[in-house]
Design a protein around this motif. Structure first.
Motif, mmCIF file in Angstrom:
data_model
loop_
_atom_site.group_PDB
_atom_site.id
_atom_site.type_symbol
_atom_site.label_atom_id
_atom_site.label_comp_id
_atom_site.label_asym_id
_atom_site.label_seq_id
_atom_site.Cartn_x
_atom_site.Cartn_y
_atom_site.Cartn_z
ATOM 1 N N PRO A 363 23.129 -52.451 6.503
ATOM 2 C CA PRO A 363 21.760 -52.420 5.950
ATOM 3 C C PRO A 363 20.766 -51.643 6.812
ATOM 4 C CG PRO A 363 22.670 -54.628 5.770
ATOM 5 C CD PRO A 363 23.642 -53.818 6.582
ATOM 6 N N ALA A 364 21.033 -51.515 8.104
ATOM 7 C CA ALA A 364 20.075 -50.812 8.994
ATOM 8 C C ALA A 364 19.823 -49.381 8.513
ATOM 9 C CB ALA A 364 20.626 -50.807 10.417
ATOM 10 N N MET A 365 20.804 -48.806 7.775
ATOM 11 C CA MET A 365 20.660 -47.419 7.305
ATOM 12 C C MET A 365 19.418 -47.255 6.434
ATOM 13 S SD MET A 365 22.887 -45.613 8.607
ATOM 14 C CE MET A 365 22.564 -44.137 7.635
ATOM 15 N N LEU A 366 19.061 -48.329 5.725
ATOM 16 C CA LEU A 366 17.961 -48.227 4.749
ATOM 17 C C LEU A 366 16.648 -47.847 5.436
ATOM 18 C CD1 LEU A 366 18.822 -51.399 2.654
ATOM 19 C CD2 LEU A 366 18.839 -49.049 1.791
ATOM 20 N N SER A 367 16.367 -48.481 6.595
ATOM 21 C CA SER A 367 15.070 -48.165 7.232
ATOM 22 C C SER A 367 15.173 -46.848 7.989
ATOM 23 C CB SER A 367 14.625 -49.302 8.162
ATOM 24 O OG SER A 367 15.740 -49.929 8.717
ATOM 25 N N GLN A 370 15.535 -44.298 4.637
ATOM 26 C CA GLN A 370 14.486 -44.535 3.635
ATOM 27 C C GLN A 370 14.673 -43.748 2.334
ATOM 28 O OE1 GLN A 370 10.557 -45.140 5.291
ATOM 29 N NE2 GLN A 370 9.819 -44.494 3.263
ATOM 30 N N PRO A 371 15.553 -44.255 1.475
ATOM 31 C CA PRO A 371 15.785 -43.586 0.178
ATOM 32 C C PRO A 371 14.574 -43.705 -0.729
ATOM 33 C CG PRO A 371 16.854 -45.724 0.235
ATOM 34 C CD PRO A 371 16.279 -45.525 1.598
ATOM 35 N N ASP A 372 14.559 -42.942 -1.817
ATOM 36 C CA ASP A 372 13.466 -43.086 -2.801
ATOM 37 C C ASP A 372 13.704 -44.305 -3.687
ATOM 38 O OD1 ASP A 372 12.019 -40.585 -2.222
ATOM 39 O OD2 ASP A 372 13.950 -39.662 -2.793
ATOM 40 N N TYR A 373 14.993 -44.521 -4.065
ATOM 41 C CA TYR A 373 15.339 -45.625 -4.979
ATOM 42 C C TYR A 373 16.560 -46.377 -4.459
ATOM 43 C CZ TYR A 373 12.146 -43.590 -8.384
ATOM 44 O OH TYR A 373 11.012 -43.113 -9.011
ATOM 45 N N LYS A 388 12.733 -60.108 0.928
ATOM 46 C CA LYS A 388 13.260 -59.699 2.240
ATOM 47 C C LYS A 388 12.899 -58.235 2.542
ATOM 48 C CE LYS A 388 17.808 -58.739 2.996
ATOM 49 N NZ LYS A 388 19.258 -58.939 3.249
ATOM 50 N N GLU A 389 12.869 -57.407 1.499
ATOM 51 C CA GLU A 389 12.662 -55.958 1.703
ATOM 52 C C GLU A 389 11.216 -55.521 1.445
ATOM 53 O OE1 GLU A 389 16.683 -55.274 2.902
ATOM 54 O OE2 GLU A 389 14.684 -54.517 3.310
ATOM 55 N N LYS A 390 10.286 -56.457 1.696
ATOM 56 C CA LYS A 390 8.857 -56.166 1.444
ATOM 57 C C LYS A 390 8.405 -54.895 2.178
ATOM 58 C CE LYS A 390 4.673 -59.024 0.903
ATOM 59 N NZ LYS A 390 3.701 -58.240 1.698
ATOM 60 N N GLU A 391 8.826 -54.777 3.422
ATOM 61 C CA GLU A 391 8.390 -53.638 4.257
ATOM 62 C C GLU A 391 8.917 -52.323 3.674
ATOM 63 O OE1 GLU A 391 9.323 -54.079 8.415
ATOM 64 O OE2 GLU A 391 8.891 -51.945 8.788
ATOM 65 N N LEU A 392 10.193 -52.329 3.314
ATOM 66 C CA LEU A 392 10.816 -51.130 2.726
ATOM 67 C C LEU A 392 10.047 -50.739 1.461
ATOM 68 C CD1 LEU A 392 13.340 -49.815 3.899
ATOM 69 C CD2 LEU A 392 14.714 -51.065 2.235
ATOM 70 N N ARG A 393 9.674 -51.726 0.679
ATOM 71 C CA ARG A 393 8.980 -51.452 -0.597
ATOM 72 C C ARG A 393 7.571 -50.931 -0.328
ATOM 73 N NH1 ARG A 393 9.100 -56.514 -4.156
ATOM 74 N NH2 ARG A 393 8.674 -55.057 -5.834
ATOM 75 N N THR A 394 6.964 -51.466 0.737
ATOM 76 C CA THR A 394 5.615 -50.983 1.101
ATOM 77 C C THR A 394 5.684 -49.510 1.517
ATOM 78 O OG1 THR A 394 5.299 -53.199 1.990
ATOM 79 C CG2 THR A 394 3.562 -51.609 2.463
ATOM 80 N N LYS A 395 6.813 -49.134 2.112
ATOM 81 C CA LYS A 395 6.992 -47.736 2.516
ATOM 82 C C LYS A 395 7.327 -46.833 1.328
ATOM 83 C CE LYS A 395 8.543 -48.592 7.301
ATOM 84 N NZ LYS A 395 9.802 -48.732 8.094
ATOM 85 N N GLY A 396 7.449 -47.452 0.135
ATOM 86 C CA GLY A 396 7.634 -46.612 -1.048
ATOM 87 C C GLY A 396 9.006 -46.650 -1.677
ATOM 88 N N VAL A 397 9.949 -47.424 -1.116
ATOM 89 C CA VAL A 397 11.276 -47.504 -1.747
ATOM 90 C C VAL A 397 11.163 -48.352 -3.012
ATOM 91 C CG1 VAL A 397 13.655 -48.299 -1.503
ATOM 92 C CG2 VAL A 397 12.469 -47.300 0.465
ATOM 93 N N LYS A 398 11.635 -47.788 -4.117
ATOM 94 C CA LYS A 398 11.570 -48.537 -5.387
ATOM 95 C C LYS A 398 12.954 -49.080 -5.724
ATOM 96 C CE LYS A 398 7.483 -46.473 -7.398
ATOM 97 N NZ LYS A 398 6.750 -47.400 -6.462
ATOM 98 N N ILE A 408 12.283 -50.678 -13.142
ATOM 99 C CA ILE A 408 11.989 -50.257 -11.766
ATOM 100 C C ILE A 408 10.881 -51.143 -11.227
ATOM 101 C CG2 ILE A 408 11.127 -48.364 -10.304
ATOM 102 C CD1 ILE A 408 12.323 -46.395 -12.359
ATOM 103 N N VAL A 409 11.058 -51.715 -10.012
ATOM 104 C CA VAL A 409 9.997 -52.554 -9.418
ATOM 105 C C VAL A 409 9.636 -52.031 -8.016
ATOM 106 C CG1 VAL A 409 10.644 -54.628 -10.720
ATOM 107 C CG2 VAL A 409 11.748 -54.151 -8.530
#
Ligand code: DWN
Length: 409
Positions: A363-367, A370-373, A388-398, A408-409
């Protein structure tokens, strides 16, 4: 046993009248994650299709793959999903409070995996796991959960009774649906249960499958998709009765059955039986509508992914559940569409998803990337994961949630 055989009768009531409902094509085994070396070999694929029994409302796979192939070396760990650990710890507390009266009582779990449930019970009673996957059973034994590495059967039940006595509780979570010869298992349960004992088993509920359109829960491990009606027919064949039932919010919605040698069906059993009728679960037409909905979701999801790729967006998979492989292979998504899949199961890291051959990364790869979706393949944990992924979503990951409707959320 041959590698695969066609099921000719209903597993719950032995009726020969089975109606084809939906085919998801020929697919590889959903938990057969590949190592890099195995990419060189062609994967075995098998027909993946469901058939309905109008007599008892059982839904089952048309073909049965040899369990020795499915479960010998298993990549699924109960403890890889935090919500599942919480679910089974709560279940252990309920078992202890409702069914255990002394430390001498015996609780046996069929399909005990890595011992997540029994390790939460082992201080309040005697516990024994039964699981054929040696690689996973070793983890349970390391947690102090004695485990018999075998497929549960009437013969294994007799051996346990001889050595340990009868069980006050037998538990089976997401495993009864995986077994072809249920008469052998139910006769084994009857043999192992004490007179007042209870058999508690959890499985996907057919009402949720057709209601939510969770077609990705159809894969070769899941031979049966139970309704209450079907399980009542099944229990009656081993001279047992469904005394209680509960819909539990795990894996979408699962159904938990309480089966005993004697007793009276609870109000919840009577109410759910009525609900299944009102949902149209006794009518074949209901399943035709389900099949049409599945075809629609496939088109919508593929159209969305193709559109996002045309816009040069980076898309990854989130979670590498077995069901995710059904979805990826049915929709036709591969490493050309998803850059990788992130998953919390170390056993799956740097392996490749069967069929789509998309690499599984930690999972560390995600941050880092940082993919678009992120296509949420573990949609059954959407609430926990989106929190759990609030931060990732704040950075724009949908997040793309594929079931019950593509959104899409
Ligand atoms: O019947 C079965 C079902 C109920 O459980 C078994 N055949 C095997 C298993 O199927 P599954 O693999 O579809 O189960 P899960 O529990 O939906 O798998 C979740 C996957 O998602 C795991 O590989 C762990 C991963 N995950 C993640 O990467 N991040 C899970 C969570 C909660 C997360 O935050």
């Amino acid at each position: 046993m041959s590698t695969i055989h066609k099921r000719k009768t209903c597993r719950a009531c032995l009726s020969k009248k089975l109606l084809p409902i939906l085919s998801l094509g020929k697919q590889p085994l959903a938990n057969a994650f590949l190592t890099k070396a195995q990419l060189k070999k062609r994967e075995a694929t098998f027909p993946l299709a469901i058939e309905f029994c109008p007599k008892c409302t059982m839904m089952q796979l048309s073909h049965v793959v040899d369990p020795a192939i499915l479960f010998a070396n298993y990549h699924y760990l109960t403890s890889a999903s935090a919500p599942l650990i919480a679910h089974f710890h709560a279940f252990a507390e309920k078992i202890s409070a409702s069914y255990i009266s002394t430390k001498e009582d015996l609780v046996v779990e069929i399909g005990s995996n890595d011992g997540t449930l029994l390790s939460a019970l082992k201080d309040s009673c005697r516990v024994l796991g039964v699981d054929p996957a040696k690689n996973v059973a070793k983890r349970a034994q390391a947690m102090g959960v004695p485990t018999v590495t075998a497929f549960f059967s009437e013969k294994v039940a007799r051996q346990i009774v001889k050595k340990e006595g009868n069980a006050q509780v037998i538990v089976a979570n997401n495993v009864i649906a995986h077994i072809d010869d249920l008469d052998d298992v139910f006769m084994g349960v009857r043999e192992l249960l004490s007179g007042s004992g209870v058999f508690l088993f959890e499985a996907h509920w057919l009402g949720n499958l057709i209601g939510k359109g969770g077609f990705d829960q159809i894969y070769h491990e899941h031979l049966s998709y139970f309704s209450l009606h079907a399980v009542q027919a099944l229990a009656a064949r081993s001279d047992m009765i469904v005394t209680d039932v509960e819909i539990v919010p795990i894996h979408g919605e699962s159904i938990r059955f309480a089966i005993q040698k004697s007793g009276v069906p609870s109000k919840r059993v009577l109410a759910l039986r009525k609900k299944e009728i009102s949902l149209g679960m006794k009518r074949t037409a209901t399943y035709r509508v389900f099949a049409q909905k599945v075809a629609r979701v496939r088109t919508e999801l593929r159209t969305l992914i193709d559109k996002l790729l045309k816009q040069k967006k980076m898309i990854v998979g989130y979670g590498a559940p077995a069901k995710g492989n059904t979805l990826l292979n049915y929709v036709g998504l591969t490493a050309q569409h998803l850059a990788y899949i992130s998953d919390t199961t170390p056993l799956k890291w740097n392996h490749y998803a069967p069929g789509s051959r998309i690499i599984i990364r930690e999972p560390a790869m995600l941050s880092i990337e940082q993919p678009d979706y992120a296509l949420l393949l573990s949609w059954n944990y959407a609430k926990e994961i989106l929190a759990k992924e609030k931060e990732l979503r704040t950075k724009g990951v949908k997040f793309i949630i594929p079931v019950p409707e593509v959104r899409i959320v």
